[in-house]
Motif scaffolding. Structure first.
Motif, PDB file in Angstrom:
ATOM      1  N   VAL A  38       0.829  -1.206   0.000  1.00  0.00           N
ATOM      2  CA  VAL A  38       0.000   0.000   0.000  1.00  0.00           C
ATOM      3  C   VAL A  38       0.862   1.254   0.000  1.00  0.00           C
ATOM      4  CG1 VAL A  38      -0.281   0.184   2.515  1.00  0.00           C
ATOM      5  CG2 VAL A  38      -2.045   1.061   1.008  1.00  0.00           C
ATOM      6  N   ALA A  39       2.046   1.212   0.632  1.00  0.00           N
ATOM      7  CA  ALA A  39       2.922   2.386   0.626  1.00  0.00           C
ATOM      8  C   ALA A  39       3.365   2.733  -0.792  1.00  0.00           C
ATOM      9  CB  ALA A  39       4.140   2.143   1.519  1.00  0.00           C
ATOM     10  N   GLN A  40       3.630   1.715  -1.603  1.00  0.00           N
ATOM     11  CA  GLN A  40       3.983   1.956  -3.000  1.00  0.00           C
ATOM     12  C   GLN A  40       2.798   2.514  -3.776  1.00  0.00           C
ATOM     13  OE1 GLN A  40       5.400  -2.023  -3.864  1.00  0.00           O
ATOM     14  NE2 GLN A  40       7.543  -1.403  -3.683  1.00  0.00           N
ATOM     15  N   ALA A  41       1.606   2.019  -3.473  1.00  0.00           N
ATOM     16  CA  ALA A  41       0.405   2.539  -4.135  1.00  0.00           C
ATOM     17  C   ALA A  41       0.147   3.981  -3.748  1.00  0.00           C
ATOM     18  CB  ALA A  41      -0.799   1.664  -3.784  1.00  0.00           C
ATOM     19  N   TRP A  42       0.332   4.299  -2.469  1.00  0.00           N
ATOM     20  CA  TRP A  42       0.189   5.696  -2.024  1.00  0.00           C
ATOM     21  C   TRP A  42       1.185   6.598  -2.747  1.00  0.00           C
ATOM     22  CZ3 TRP A  42      -0.086   4.092   3.792  1.00  0.00           C
ATOM     23  CH2 TRP A  42      -1.431   4.023   4.196  1.00  0.00           C
ATOM     24  N   ALA A  43       2.429   6.158  -2.819  1.00  0.00           N
ATOM     25  CA  ALA A  43       3.467   6.976  -3.443  1.00  0.00           C
ATOM     26  C   ALA A  43       3.144   7.247  -4.907  1.00  0.00           C
ATOM     27  CB  ALA A  43       4.826   6.269  -3.321  1.00  0.00           C
ATOM     28  N   GLU A  44       2.692   6.216  -5.612  1.00  0.00           N
ATOM     29  CA  GLU A  44       2.379   6.381  -7.033  1.00  0.00           C
ATOM     30  C   GLU A  44       1.198   7.318  -7.228  1.00  0.00           C
ATOM     31  OE1 GLU A  44       1.118   3.628 -10.908  1.00  0.00           O
ATOM     32  OE2 GLU A  44       1.742   2.676  -9.025  1.00  0.00           O
ATOM     33  N   ALA A  45       0.148   7.130  -6.432  1.00  0.00           N
ATOM     34  CA  ALA A  45      -1.044   7.962  -6.567  1.00  0.00           C
ATOM     35  C   ALA A  45      -0.751   9.412  -6.203  1.00  0.00           C
ATOM     36  CB  ALA A  45      -2.172   7.413  -5.696  1.00  0.00           C
ATOM     37  N   TYR A  46       0.044   9.624  -5.157  1.00  0.00           N
ATOM     38  CA  TYR A  46       0.332  10.990  -4.721  1.00  0.00           C
ATOM     39  C   TYR A  46       1.210  11.708  -5.737  1.00  0.00           C
ATOM     40  CZ  TYR A  46       1.213  14.849  -1.481  1.00  0.00           C
ATOM     41  OH  TYR A  46       1.263  16.082  -0.890  1.00  0.00           O
ATOM     42  N   GLY A  47       2.133  10.979  -6.350  1.00  0.00           N
ATOM     43  CA  GLY A  47       2.968  11.590  -7.387  1.00  0.00           C
ATOM     44  C   GLY A  47       2.164  12.078  -8.568  1.00  0.00           C
ATOM     45  N   ALA A  48       1.039  11.382  -8.836  1.00  0.00           N
ATOM     46  CA  ALA A  48       0.192  11.788  -9.962  1.00  0.00           C
ATOM     47  C   ALA A  48      -0.588  13.064  -9.658  1.00  0.00           C
ATOM     48  CB  ALA A  48      -0.775  10.652 -10.313  1.00  0.00           C
ATOM     49  N   ILE A  49      -0.971  13.249  -8.391  1.00  0.00           N
ATOM     50  CA  ILE A  49      -1.764  14.436  -8.066  1.00  0.00           C
ATOM     51  C   ILE A  49      -0.891  15.607  -7.610  1.00  0.00           C
ATOM     52  CG2 ILE A  49      -3.772  13.037  -7.457  1.00  0.00           C
ATOM     53  CD1 ILE A  49      -3.173  13.592  -4.528  1.00  0.00           C
ATOM     54  N   ASN A  50       0.359  15.304  -7.199  1.00  0.00           N
ATOM     55  CA  ASN A  50       1.283  16.351  -6.764  1.00  0.00           C
ATOM     56  C   ASN A  50       2.662  16.066  -7.349  1.00  0.00           C
ATOM     57  OD1 ASN A  50       2.732  18.346  -5.516  1.00  0.00           O
ATOM     58  ND2 ASN A  50       2.185  17.782  -3.419  1.00  0.00           N
ATOM     59  N   PRO A  51       2.857  16.400  -8.619  1.00  0.00           N
ATOM     60  CA  PRO A  51       4.121  16.079  -9.300  1.00  0.00           C
ATOM     61  C   PRO A  51       5.352  16.751  -8.695  1.00  0.00           C
ATOM     62  CG  PRO A  51       2.390  16.675 -10.868  1.00  0.00           C
ATOM     63  CD  PRO A  51       1.893  17.046  -9.515  1.00  0.00           C
ATOM     64  N   SER A  52       5.149  17.725  -7.801  1.00  0.00           N
ATOM     65  CA  SER A  52       6.303  18.390  -7.190  1.00  0.00           C
ATOM     66  C   SER A  52       6.924  17.562  -6.070  1.00  0.00           C
ATOM     67  CB  SER A  52       5.889  19.759  -6.637  1.00  0.00           C
ATOM     68  OG  SER A  52       4.988  19.611  -5.554  1.00  0.00           O
ATOM     69  N   VAL A  53       6.295  16.415  -5.750  1.00  0.00           N
ATOM     70  CA  VAL A  53       6.792  15.553  -4.676  1.00  0.00           C
ATOM     71  C   VAL A  53       6.946  14.122  -5.193  1.00  0.00           C
ATOM     72  CG1 VAL A  53       6.311  14.570  -2.395  1.00  0.00           C
ATOM     73  CG2 VAL A  53       5.730  16.951  -2.868  1.00  0.00           C
ATOM     74  N   ALA A  54       8.089  13.517  -4.919  1.00  0.00           N
ATOM     75  CA  ALA A  54       8.313  12.102  -5.204  1.00  0.00           C
ATOM     76  C   ALA A  54       8.512  11.378  -3.879  1.00  0.00           C
ATOM     77  CB  ALA A  54       9.537  11.909  -6.089  1.00  0.00           C
ATOM     78  N   VAL A  55       7.847  10.234  -3.729  1.00  0.00           N
ATOM     79  CA  VAL A  55       7.996   9.428  -2.514  1.00  0.00           C
ATOM     80  C   VAL A  55       8.739   8.151  -2.878  1.00  0.00           C
ATOM     81  CG1 VAL A  55       6.829   8.329  -0.574  1.00  0.00           C
ATOM     82  CG2 VAL A  55       5.821  10.367  -1.634  1.00  0.00           C
ATOM     83  N   ALA A  56       9.923   7.966  -2.293  1.00  0.00           N
ATOM     84  CA  ALA A  56      10.743   6.784  -2.552  1.00  0.00           C
ATOM     85  C   ALA A  56      10.478   5.758  -1.457  1.00  0.00           C
ATOM     86  CB  ALA A  56      12.221   7.157  -2.578  1.00  0.00           C
ATOM     87  N   VAL A  57       9.911   4.600  -1.835  1.00  0.00           N
ATOM     88  CA  VAL A  57       9.477   3.594  -0.869  1.00  0.00           C
ATOM     89  C   VAL A  57      10.356   2.353  -0.956  1.00  0.00           C
ATOM     90  CG1 VAL A  57       7.567   2.128  -0.113  1.00  0.00           C
ATOM     91  CG2 VAL A  57       7.097   4.415  -1.022  1.00  0.00           C
ATOM     92  N   THR A  58      10.828   1.878   0.211  1.00  0.00           N
ATOM     93  CA  THR A  58      11.551   0.610   0.288  1.00  0.00           C
ATOM     94  C   THR A  58      11.060  -0.157   1.510  1.00  0.00           C
ATOM     95  OG1 THR A  58      13.355   1.700   1.492  1.00  0.00           O
ATOM     96  CG2 THR A  58      13.647   1.386  -0.886  1.00  0.00           C
ATOM     97  N   GLY A  59      11.251  -1.493   1.481  1.00  0.00           N
ATOM     98  CA  GLY A  59      10.839  -2.340   2.592  1.00  0.00           C
ATOM     99  C   GLY A  59      12.008  -2.605   3.530  1.00  0.00           C
ATOM    100  N   GLY A  60      12.138  -3.867   3.944  1.00  0.00           N
ATOM    101  CA  GLY A  60      13.228  -4.238   4.832  1.00  0.00           C
ATOM    102  C   GLY A  60      12.796  -4.598   6.234  1.00  0.00           C
ATOM    103  N   GLY A  61      11.516  -4.348   6.573  1.00  0.00           N
ATOM    104  CA  GLY A  61      11.019  -4.681   7.900  1.00  0.00           C
ATOM    105  C   GLY A  61      10.809  -3.465   8.781  1.00  0.00           C
ATOM    106  N   SER A  62       9.913  -3.598   9.748  1.00  0.00           N
ATOM    107  CA  SER A  62       9.591  -2.485  10.645  1.00  0.00           C
ATOM    108  C   SER A  62      10.809  -1.985  11.405  1.00  0.00           C
ATOM    109  CB  SER A  62       8.500  -2.910  11.639  1.00  0.00           C
ATOM    110  OG  SER A  62       7.311  -3.268  10.976  1.00  0.00           O
ATOM    111  N   GLY A  63      11.604  -2.913  11.933  1.00  0.00           N
ATOM    112  CA  GLY A  63      12.783  -2.519  12.701  1.00  0.00           C
ATOM    113  C   GLY A  63      13.769  -1.725  11.878  1.00  0.00           C
ATOM    114  N   THR A  64      13.929  -2.130  10.615  1.00  0.00           N
ATOM    115  CA  THR A  64      14.835  -1.422   9.714  1.00  0.00           C
ATOM    116  C   THR A  64      14.351  -0.005   9.462  1.00  0.00           C
ATOM    117  OG1 THR A  64      15.449  -3.503   8.645  1.00  0.00           O
ATOM    118  CG2 THR A  64      15.887  -1.480   7.423  1.00  0.00           C
TER     119      THR A  64
END
Length: 290
Positions: A38-64
């Motif tokens: 869902v974080a990747q989906a949020w980032a993609e959708a938000y980039g479409a409505i606000n092109p001045s912001v890019a959200v870079a999403v990575t996993g790795g676990g909660s602790g990371t």
């Protein structure tokens, strides 16, 4: 005292000729594999409505993700568990006051192979399966024969210990006084758990509800022997009737400002919450989605 500076970076991206170059905010977002989808989906959708912001999403676990937020290398940490007291203490030593945002809810489902005849499990049975020294090591110990599982062995599928899902399952199912049984197959991601169970008749695993497929079975879970057995669903995650329901959380280093604040506000808006619902998680409040 060392003070961590918010990471929010400004990258120069070309939009046509040199005179049209604009500054674009880049929000770094890292952590929970449960929330990765869902974080990747949020980032993609938000980039479409606000092109001045890019959200870079990575996993790795909660602790990371939490460690990265404490160290100032990400703006937002995704977590499928709450921060530990030790993590909060370390953050404060580092000049960071973590701010928690509950962005949705998840039912932590137990997964079985599609041919497994079991339809219900209790928390006590799960403790006997996953807990160190537990009394259940084979499917016949549970009174069933699983087609395709000639060895009768229960193949335990778990997550790595930096996973919030791993921590939450231990806290909720095993409790403080019991450790995991050794010998489990510890997977890097939520999807990996479901994929392995789907292809392993002897297996049992646990993962977020959003990763369910039609090729695996999810038994209902009862909190007590003989008590109501509740199936994992968006509804039972929201109302808390499912025994292994949990909040999904994003942490920021202090109150978010600027682009990060605007992004968090959008995630909690109707548009952002309808997107988490679409991805198989429960929103933080009732809402109507088109």
């Amino acid at each position: 005292m060392k003070r961590v500076v918010p990471l929010l970076a400004l990258a120069i991206v070309a939009c046509g000729g040199g005179a049209d170059r604009v500054q674009r905010a880049v929000i770094q977002n890292k952590g929970s594999d449960t929330l990765l989808n869902v974080a990747q989906a949020w980032a993609e959708a938000y980039g479409a409505i606000n092109p001045s912001v890019a959200v870079a999403v990575t996993g790795g676990g909660s602790g990371t993700g939490i460690s990265a937020m404490i160290n100032g290398t990400v703006d937002i940490a995704n977590a499928s568990r709450k921060m530990r007291d030790a993590e909060i203490g370390l953050a404060r030593e580092n000049g960071v006051e973590p701010v928690e945002f509950v962005v949705g809810f998840d039912a932590l489902a137990v997964y079985l192979h599609a041919d497994n005849p079991i339809t219900s499990l209790s928390l006590a049975q799960l403790r006997a399966v996953y807990g160190d020294g537990g009394s259940v090591e084979s499917w016949s110990d549970m009174g069933v024969a699983v087609p395709g599982c000639d060895s009768d062995e229960i193949v335990l599928v778990s997550r790595q210990n930096n996973s919030g899902t791993y921590v939450y399952f231990k806290e909720t199912v095993l409790g403080d006084d019991l450790e995991y049984r050794l010998g489990s197959r510890d997977m890097h991601g939520s999807k990996d758990v479901v994929d392995l169970v789907e292809n392993t008749p002897c297996a049992i695993g646990y993962s977020g509800l959003a990763y369910a497929t039609e090729h695996v079975k999810m038994p209902c879970i009862s909190a007590e022997e003989g008590g109501p057995c509740v199936a994992p669903s968006i509804t039972t995650a929201v109302d808390g009737s499912y025994p292994i329901a949990r909040p999904l959380i994003m942490y920021t280093a202090g109150q978010p400002q600027g682009a990060v604040e605007e992004y968090m506000n959008w995630i909690l808006s109707t548009d952002g919450q309808c997107l988490i619902l679409e991805r198989g998680y429960a929103p933080v409040a009732e809402l109507e989605c088109v």
